[in-house]
Enzyme design. Structure first.
Site, short mmCIF file in Angstrom:
data_model
loop_
_atom_site.label_atom_id
_atom_site.label_comp_id
_atom_site.label_asym_id
_atom_site.label_seq_id
_atom_site.Cartn_x
_atom_site.Cartn_y
_atom_site.Cartn_z
N SER A 414 0.76 -1.06 -0.35
CA SER A 414 -0.01 0.53 -0.09
C SER A 414 1.27 1.34 -0.53
O SER A 414 0.49 2.52 -0.31
CB SER A 414 -0.91 -0.08 0.97
OG SER A 414 -1.40 -1.02 1.35
N GLU A 447 -4.76 -0.35 -8.70
CA GLU A 447 -4.07 0.82 -8.74
C GLU A 447 -3.04 0.10 -8.75
O GLU A 447 -2.36 -1.21 -8.39
CB GLU A 447 -3.31 1.36 -7.18
CG GLU A 447 -4.34 2.71 -6.88
CD GLU A 447 -4.03 3.43 -5.97
OE1 GLU A 447 -4.25 4.73 -5.55
OE2 GLU A 447 -2.96 2.40 -5.26
N ASN A 485 -3.74 6.87 -1.23
CA ASN A 485 -3.28 6.32 -0.26
C ASN A 485 -2.53 7.86 0.11
O ASN A 485 -3.12 8.19 1.25
CB ASN A 485 -2.36 5.17 0.64
CG ASN A 485 -3.52 4.06 0.92
OD1 ASN A 485 -4.73 4.32 1.26
ND2 ASN A 485 -3.03 3.12 1.45
#
Ligand code: 3H9
Length: 704
Positions: A414, A447, A485
């Site tokens: 992430s 993503e 994020n």
């Protein structure tokens, strides 16, 4: 022959039947040229010797709806309704012959015809609601006359497509053509209608029997939809139109529909949802990568890590028939991981969305191992281990040794630097980030993170893999947190700062939920687990962590064992039975104590202030992401937010929302916050300044 052809229509006579061919690739959308072509063809065919007409499309589909890209243009004459009236009033029967999808204005055109036939594989629907619209060419008036009120409400407010056979059950289609020769089947059907002296059926002439529906259905539906489609105008207006169909004359109902359609079309919700329609399709296109880019075959997948993420990722592949091997460090962890997958599938079976047989089929495709050698033949390996760069690098070094040449090595990280992960291998061109969102078997966003050396082939294959497993892919460059994020941490920081500066958790969540977010930010933290951010912060330096006022409350909650919903309490308490959130004075007291500890002066916040404090940093960071080339275009960022973060589709994503506000207004608000706070992060991004000065927008800049 008296009948004219246009660039998108042509006319053919076979025996006593006239065939109006439509050919407007790729989806036969009703552009102005096509509408005019149909109008001319129907009018001209009235005077020839044919006894009946067939309307049929070339290419992959029947008319898939109005041309969405023309919605901002001024209306033209004859109006679409006038054209449909001409079809309906034709002196000879017109039969729509449907293949592919008859959608929106396409189905409305078919409903104006006297009869409709379709191949068994065809689908029909009125999906306008997904564009913030209602069917504006008689769909809300003709459909309920055929299907009944209740079915029409379901069909039009869901926007879902239905199979031709189900459409027969709803009287939307009259005849299914066996085999796949549509024209031949339609010709035979028309001959039969002529032989039977079938009447010129006009849907407008059908009366809806007031006894056929419960008069309370309209108000009940409005209430249900205000919950199910919170904040959206179109579903409510659809009910108004269907109520008009059931209670007024056809012409009065049509006038109501026309008026409400124009209101929606000219409003910001539909503009945002139309933007999303095209943005999602654009996001599939990688600049500089042609369609001819080679793709690798992905016939088997391996997942490293059988935690919640790894398990969810594995399910995506098993669901589409691709075998998956899941690797864990020991047998116990492996069995636990496989058990979670089993439990997830069982829940889907319980909800009636999967049969027990399908569940077993999926499970049979997922195997486990603790031995890296078993991954030697995988075409794609996705690492989903703990968010720690060193651990990830160790995994990739091992994969480099065992995996076959040409295998794609992906990380589900992430935050971590995909370049640094790739550097642990001797094949950085095969390394890519595939960032799934939790729960990975449900969330649509993927993503796709391109590192410096990732090859075009690996990117093209990853985009194709995403499509194959039903994800919405968006390309991102490498940066901390990638697109989603990285922006979200700005949103999170401001949430915490508003809290400590005086807004209550309830006010913050209410304001954002009223804006349309699926959940307020503090409720989201509680759902995801407050400990996630806590653990991430453990690995960061004081500088990387940033302003302690932006995480001191969250850290204190974790220290108290309040991890969120999973521990029964976090920013809120949770009713053990209903999971309803309950305000907690203990949290208010804790926030006040932390404010005192950090010398923060508390004050009241207006709702608008909270909205600005939370949304403007998303926009500002999004602009930086654009100017750095991390995202290809502003629409890609919007797709990330709508599909990955519960951003309301009717605002179209943060960048579309900024364009709607006007970048000049955004620039002024950011500058004011910068001035008042003295914080660097409020300084407007250069791109916003430039675009505001030139009166431009993110969308225009992205297209240039
Ligand atoms: C309406 O009808 C209003 C009326 O009630 C009243 C009027 C008064 N217009 O999706 P794909 C493009 S509202 C313009 O990748 P698939 C699309 O952008 C309309 N363009 O293919 C893409 O372009 P590109 C109601 C359209 O096979 C290309 O076609 N109808 C339109 O995966 C291929 O599209 C709808 O909402 C359009 N209507 O799926 C249906 N549709 O290649 C919307 C597509 O440059 N369309 N394009 O990126 C769909 O749901 C899907 O496109 C469809 C095909 C299922 C048809």
């Amino acid at each position: 022959m008296s009948v004219t052809s246009s660039s998108v229509t042509s006319y053919e006579v076979r025996g006593d039947i006239g065939i109006i061919w439509i050919n407007n690739p790729p989806v036969n959308a009703l552009s102005q040229a096509l509408r005019d072509g149909i109008y001319a063809a129907v009018n001209a065919a009235q005077d020839d010797a044919t006894k009946a007409l067939i309307m049929i499309c070339q290419g992959r589909t029947f008319i898939a709806g109005a041309d969405i890209s023309e919605f901002d243009k001024a209306p033209t004459e004859p109006s679409f309704n006038k054209i449909l009236e001409t079809i309906e009033q034709s002196a000879k029967p017109i039969v729509a012959a449907i293949h592919g999808t008859a959608l929106g204005g396409g189905l409305e055109t078919a409903l104006a015809c006297h009869y409709r036939c379709a191949v068994g594989t065809a689908m029909v629907g009125l999906p306008e609601v997904k564009l913030g619209l209602l069917p504006g060419a008689g769909g809300t008036q003709r459909a309920p006359r055929l299907t009944g009120v209740e079915a029409a409400i379901k069909l039009i407010t869901s926007g879902n497509l239905i199979k031709a056979k189900d459409a027969v059950g709803l009287n939307l289609i009259d005849h299914i053509i066996e085999g796949d020769d549509l024209l031949e089947g339609a010709m035979a059907y028309v001959q039969q209608l002529l032989a039977d002296n079938a009447p010129l059926r006009k849907v407008r002439d059908i009366n809806i029997d007031p006894a056929s529906f419960d008069p309370a259905i309209f108000d009940n539906s409005r209430k249900q939809l205000s919950r199910r489609a919170r904040g959206q105008l179109a579903p409510q207006r659809i009910i108004d139109c269907i109520e008009a169909a059931a209670t007024l004359s056809f012409d009065e109902g049509l006038a109501t529909e026309g008026r409400l359609f124009m209101d929606l079309k000219d409003g910001s919700q539909s503009a945002a949802m139309r933007h999303m329609f095209f943005a999602q399709r654009e996001a599939n296109k990688i600049k500089g990568l042609g369609k001819e880019t080679a793709k690798r075959a992905i016939k088997s997948v391996a997942i490293i890590g059988g935690g919640t993420m790894g398990g969810g990722i594995a399910m995506n592949f098993a669901n589409v028939g691709i075998p998956v091997t899941m690797l864990e460090i020991n047998d116990e962890a492996l069995q636990r991981g496989l058990g979670i997958i089993d439990k997830n599938y069982s829940m889907t079976v319980k909800k009636g969305k999967l049969s027990e047989e399908q569940k077993q089929g999926c499970l049979s495709l997922i195997s486990g191992t603790t031995d890296y050698q078993d991954l030697a033949n995988a075409d794609l390996v996705i690492e989903a281990v703990f968010e720690n760069l060193e651990i990830k690098q160790q995994v990739f070094a091992k994969l480099d040794k065992v995996c076959k040449p040409g295998a794609i090595l992906a990380s589900n990280t992430s935050y971590q630097d995909v370049n640094a992960i790739a550097a642990a291998t001797k094949r950085p061109e095969d390394v890519i980030g595939l960032h799934f969102f939790s729960p990975a078997n449900i969330m649509k966003l993927l993503e796709i993170v391109r590192a410096d050396n990732t090859s075009d082939e690996v990117i093209a294959t990853s985009m194709a893999v995403a499509k194959a497993i039903g994800k919405v892919p968006v390309l991102s460059g490498v940066c901390f947190g990638f697109i989603g994020n990285r922006m979200f941490s700005e949103y999170g920081r401001e949430t915490q700062l508003c809290l400590i500066e005086g807004a209550s958790a309830e006010q913050i969540d209410r304001v954002m939920e009223e804006y349309g977010m699926a959940m307020g930010p503090l409720a989201v933290s509680d759902l995801a687990g407050i400990d996630i951010g806590y653990k991430v912060r453990e690995g960061l330096s004081a500088e990387e962590k940033g302003d302690p006022r932006s995480f001191c409350v969250a850290d204190a909650l974790v220290d108290l064992g309040r991890l969120g919903q999973k521990s029964g309490a976090g920013f809120y308490q949770y009713d053990p039975q209903t999971r309803a959130r309950i305000s907690d004075p203990e949290v208010s007291a804790l926030v006040e104590a932390k404010a005192a500890e950090y010398g923060v002066e508390r004050r009241d916040f207006t709702d608008e202030e909270i909205r600005d404090r939370l949304l403007l940093p998303l926009i500002n960071e999004g602009a930086k992401i654009l100017q750095e080339g991390i995202a290809q275009r502003s629409g890609d960022i919007d797709v990330v937010y709508v599909y990955g973060y519960g951003f309301p589709v009717y605002h179209g994503g943060p960048m579309q929302y900024a364009d709607h506000l006007g970048l000049d207004a955004v620039y002024k608000k950011l500058s004011a916050l910068h001035r008042e706070s003295g914080k660097d992060y409020w300084q407007p991004a250069d791109l916003i300044k430039t675009l505001a000065e030139s009166g431009s927008s993110f969308a225009k800049w992205s297209q240039s």
